[in-house]
Design an enzyme around this catalytic site. Structure first.
Site, PDB file in Angstrom:
ATOM      1  N   THR C  76       0.836  -1.203   0.000  1.00  0.00           N
ATOM      2  CA  THR C  76       0.000   0.000   0.000  1.00  0.00           C
ATOM      3  C   THR C  76       0.868   1.249   0.000  1.00  0.00           C
ATOM      4  OG1 THR C  76      -1.786  -1.147   1.145  1.00  0.00           O
ATOM      5  CG2 THR C  76      -1.739   1.254   1.348  1.00  0.00           C
ATOM      6  N   GLN C 186       1.020  -9.003  -6.700  1.00  0.00           N
ATOM      7  CA  GLN C 186       0.529 -10.367  -6.892  1.00  0.00           C
ATOM      8  C   GLN C 186       1.372 -11.168  -7.885  1.00  0.00           C
ATOM      9  OE1 GLN C 186      -1.703 -11.960  -5.173  1.00  0.00           O
ATOM     10  NE2 GLN C 186      -2.557 -10.233  -4.013  1.00  0.00           N
ATOM     11  N   HIS C 208       4.759  -9.753   2.423  1.00  0.00           N
ATOM     12  CA  HIS C 208       3.946 -10.835   3.004  1.00  0.00           C
ATOM     13  C   HIS C 208       3.184 -11.656   1.970  1.00  0.00           C
ATOM     14  CE1 HIS C 208      -0.194  -9.091   2.788  1.00  0.00           C
ATOM     15  NE2 HIS C 208       0.473  -7.956   2.731  1.00  0.00           N
ATOM     16  N   CYS C 332      -8.963  -7.563   1.242  1.00  0.00           N
ATOM     17  CA  CYS C 332      -9.129  -6.208   1.737  1.00  0.00           C
ATOM     18  C   CYS C 332     -10.562  -5.744   1.709  1.00  0.00           C
ATOM     19  CB  CYS C 332      -8.284  -5.235   0.928  1.00  0.00           C
ATOM     20  SG  CYS C 332      -6.558  -5.571   1.150  1.00  0.00           S
TER      21      CYS C 332
HETATM   22  C1  LIG Z   1      -2.409  -5.957  -6.046  1.00  0.00           C
HETATM   23  C2  LIG Z   1      -2.179  -5.491  -4.649  1.00  0.00           C
HETATM   24  N1  LIG Z   1      -1.633  -4.283  -4.422  1.00  0.00           N
HETATM   25  C3  LIG Z   1      -1.402  -3.824  -3.182  1.00  0.00           C
HETATM   26  C4  LIG Z   1      -1.701  -4.569  -2.072  1.00  0.00           C
HETATM   27  C5  LIG Z   1      -1.427  -3.994  -0.719  1.00  0.00           C
HETATM   28  O1  LIG Z   1      -0.321  -4.583  -0.102  1.00  0.00           O
HETATM   29  P1  LIG Z   1      -0.105  -4.479   1.471  1.00  0.00           P
HETATM   30  O2  LIG Z   1      -1.178  -5.264   2.110  1.00  0.00           O
HETATM   31  O3  LIG Z   1       1.247  -5.055   1.686  1.00  0.00           O
HETATM   32  O4  LIG Z   1      -0.190  -3.038   1.844  1.00  0.00           O
HETATM   33  C6  LIG Z   1      -2.260  -5.850  -2.242  1.00  0.00           C
HETATM   34  C7  LIG Z   1      -2.604  -6.718  -1.088  1.00  0.00           C
HETATM   35  O5  LIG Z   1      -3.659  -6.654  -0.497  1.00  0.00           O
HETATM   36  C8  LIG Z   1      -2.510  -6.318  -3.560  1.00  0.00           C
HETATM   37  O6  LIG Z   1      -3.066  -7.526  -3.773  1.00  0.00           O
END
Ligand SMILES: Cc1ncc(COP(=O)(O)O)c(C=O)c1O
Ligand SMILES: Cc1ncc(COP(=O)(O)O)c(C=O)c1O
Lengths: 123, 393, 393, 123
Positions: C76, C186, C208, C332
């Protein structure tokens, strides 16, 4: 971050001190900068018979000071003037990029000391 | 030599070792209970439970409610969120959004945020401190304007350890109806931190300063305080901090805060004893030394000293070779080797500023270690003064 | 029952278990080499060495140079930094700062950032995708304007697994002299990710999702790409990301990326075999099923299915009771239980949207596990359809 | 997140099905919402002799459906009308705050079924 050689020179510096009857004295830096380097030279037959330093300053200031004295000592004056900043840094096994700012101070002090010696001669 | 020698770490204001109990609490969440707290299945539920438990631990450690705790990636992010979050929320209320008050000795996380805000049109008042680092309360009070949105003043300073009169600041903020944020990154675990006692609206904590893992932090946000996020994404952390929650980090942070709270009756006293004995013995053994910061209103683990005729980095390196880890100014500024804004703000002369070191004690430091430090300091300062071009000798 | 049963985790797009080798690589940095990378003493030097080594590992895994790697707290934050960093830098160049191009199926980290930017005056074009989730390249090309600053299009979608033609997008971006950022959260570890092959200027990765620890991420920034930070503080990470570096997290991330890169010849093939066998057998055993996303241009670990007459959460919970962890839409959004914007964007009907689940495979899933999943799905879908008020039966 | 009782009722729901010769039928929700609940009642001497449901929907929709049928079955109509949403939620051992939106649908469907029954009677 510092090379092993820098730390060695820094913790066990050669040629520390004042030459009371110096033939030339050169000083660079200021307390505002946090670095003051004084180089004393004793000259015989145009050869730097003794070179000593006093330095208030950081690791780079101290290790370049002692290295400059070691590189210059025993050299003829015109040979000593050919020592470059790169020579000093190389002899120290390199310096971190962001620490090179004050790496030239010691050499500058040597140049000033030689100038001082020459001026005294002409005076 | 270095390899056989037991090293002495006295740079706990820069960072701390993770407590073994904290690490133990984290371990299951890497490889077993590794779920995402947004997932509905049992792996997700394990993560949610861990998150809630940690949130409760954090809340309990500072006298807050669980829903007042926002998890962040560290102290810097918490400080950014507090100040920018309030301003973002008020951005359409032009009567109440233009002005920020802070001090001249804040951490870069606050000061750089303020410079950024100035660059986009906000006005910032930097309230000065006295020669011991204590905020000028009168000036603070007089600087509050009708359009002041937030006052951000740190609880205790990271370089000189001076503790600010936060209760008085909170009273002024309440009177003037302005939000009050405090950066408690250095104070939590060393002196009591209770959000209601202190009367703050927001408070920042960083995990790695209190024997928790790096990469986790807290912003306490009093119920009713209106914020907007400054990072955008999914709706995590009540919409204030998106991104998959760092569960092991948060679990470790929760545990670290619980432990620190439990040990508050013991650890700070121990550090205080070491601190005062260290200061006394250094003053006994060396001349031309100055203690910076307030003599008594200071963190129990902070010793900030200026040695004339000596340059801080050189002293640090000589001590490092003897296996002693301390710092020159704050860890964050030593990389850029700029003059400390904190030391200039207390009016310290340049020849003292350059010769300043910070010794920051930890709960596990011993009196034997301080013996070794006193002796090493005496030797090293002596050696550098001998070498110095400006020393009296 | 749950306690004795071995659970089956097939939600690897939400998060992954930390690889034991990754955890091992991290452990020394919690309690032994715990220094702050800004410190000059030996503890600090250990941290700096770890940081540099991890930076090199990350760079090597994506064909980049070490100085092009910025460590963040996660995917994010990386997405926020890429888009907002470019705009902040260009904010005084009004001819080149008003417009952003992205797709309709980005992750909330990009979409919420874009809505925020719209709220403060920027314009955003959301390029549509076809029924299989592939970006409309013509529309993309035609949407580029003179004042377009950045194109941000994900490498592969987190819900339906569709892989975008990033090379073509990169060519368009280069032609038009616009920065191109891709979210590879991803895709990394599942398909080749090489920044030069792909021709991207910026690329996001989250630890992660690839068997690394939560709380760490990467933004690759091509040399010469001009960015400004959006979090303010000390000058860490080339001034782009302040805050004490999360050394154990970064070390783990470096290790995880190395491992994923090494295993790229093996793991994805294994996942692909499981994926296709899973899809075939589910279609064989159940009617009224739809596979969402592209049939071949899709992540080797993604299975996104819609079951008519069934509600996704109910199906998820029935499977959870049987020890199988999957997800409804993306992790999410499941917390807010809103309709998936990805599924609406591919034109899926509401009665299919509600019955959608995502199975995301991991390198350690087995064919036996897929057998169990197929059987459980058949039972559970059958049961819910029996119960359903709208099923044909 | 869900109570043990919710999961129990959800995985093993009672009174699933259609009453072919129902005395009243009530339906709530829509495919757009993702929840459709139909409740069937069989009435004898003003008593809900049988109550059954068919539900397309989430865990809350299904577990409240089965709970409403269980609470209503055997009760007199006027007693059944006194069942509150809180009664349903309590009988389920609580529901997560953010999942209460659709918790009233099943009860509403029961009310509609009773209405339907009454309308048929007056028709
Ligand atoms: C395509 C994509 N971008 C961004 C994120 C965000 O990553 P993070 O949870 O490490 O902030 C995710 C994961 O939820 C994701 O699948
Ligand atoms: C007073 C203070 N505030 C904020 C910070 C920043 O915390 P972090 O390094 O966790 O971002 C520090 C630590 O350097 C600090 O000492």
């Amino acid at each position: 971050m510092y090379s092993r050689k820098v730390i060695e020179e820094f913790t066990d510096p050669k040629n520390v001190g004042v030459i009371e009857d110096a033939d030339g004295v050169g000083e660079t830096g200021s307390t505002v900068d946090g670095d003051i380097i004084t180089i004393y030279i004793k000259v015989k037959d145009e050869v730097l018979e003794d070179v000593r330093f006093k330095t208030f300053g950081c690791v780079v200031a101290i290790s370049t000071s002692t290295m400059v004295t070691q590189l210059a000592k025993g050299k003829k004056i015109d040979e000593a003037l050919k020592i470059t900043n790169k020579d000093v840094i190389d002899a120290l096994g390199g310096l971190p990029e962001d620490k090179r700012r004050c790496s030239g101070f010691a050499l500058a002090a040597l140049h000033k000391a030689i100038e001082d010696y020459k001026e005294r001669g002409t005076a | 030599m270095m390899s056989t020698m037991k090293r002495i770490y006295m740079d706990h204001s820069a960072t701390t070792e993770v407590d073994p109990l904290v690490l133990d609490s984290m371990l299951p969440y890497f490889t077993e209970k590794f779920g995402n707290a947004s997932s509905l299945h049992s792996f997700g539920q394990e993560a949610i439970e861990a998150l809630s438990a940690a949130r409760q631990q954090v809340a309990d450690s500072i006298g807050a409610k669980a829903n007042e705790i926002i998890f962040t990636s560290g102290g810097t992010e918490s400080d950014n969120l507090a100040i920018r979050g309030v301003l973002a929320k008020k951005k359409n209320d032009t009567s109440r959004s233009q002005h920020i008050i802070t001090s001249m000795i804040e951490h870069p996380a606050v000061l750089s945020t303020c410079s950024f805000l100035e660059s986009i049109g906000y006005e910032v008042t930097y309230v000065p401190v006295d020669s011991e680092g204590v905020l000028d309360l009168d000036k603070l009070e007089r600087s509050v304007r009708d359009d002041t949105s937030i006052i951000s003043i740190m609880h205790a300073n990271n370089e000189i350890g001076t503790i600010q009169p936060v209760k008085d600041i909170a009273r002024i903020a309440r009177d003037k109806d302005v939000y009050f944020h405090t950066d408690a990154v250095q104070s939590f675990g060393k002196i009591p931190v209770d959000v209601n006692e202190m009367g703050v609206d927001m408070l920042s904590i960083s995990s790695h300063k209190i024997h928790g893992p790096k990469g986790a932090g807290v912003l306490y946000v009093r119920e009713g305080t209106e914020l907007e996020p400054f990072i955008f994404g999914g709706g995590h952390e009540q919409g204030l901090r998106p991104g998959t929650e760092n569960i092991p980090g948060i679990v470790g942070l929760g545990k670290a805060m619980s432990l620190a709270k439990e040990r508050l009756g013991h650890d700070p006293e121990h550090m205080l004893r070491l601190r005062d004995s260290l200061i006394d013995r250094i003053f006994d053994s060396l001349d031309d030394v100055r203690l910076n910061g307030h003599p008594t209103q200071r963190l129990p683990n902070n010793v900030n000293l200026s040695f004339r005729y000596v340059e801080g980095e050189s002293l640090l390196m000589l001590l490092d070779v003897k296996g002693i880890a301390i710092s020159t100014a704050s860890a964050c500024s030593s990389i850029s080797k700029k003059e400390s804004h904190v030391l200039s703000s207390i009016g310290l002369n340049a020849d003292y500023i350059h010769g300043t070191i910070r010794i920051s004690l930890g709960k596990d430091n011993t009196i034997e270690e301080t013996d070794h430090v006193v002796q090493s300091l005496q030797e090293s300062v002596g050696k550098l003064r001998e070498m110095s071009a400006i020393s009296k000798s």
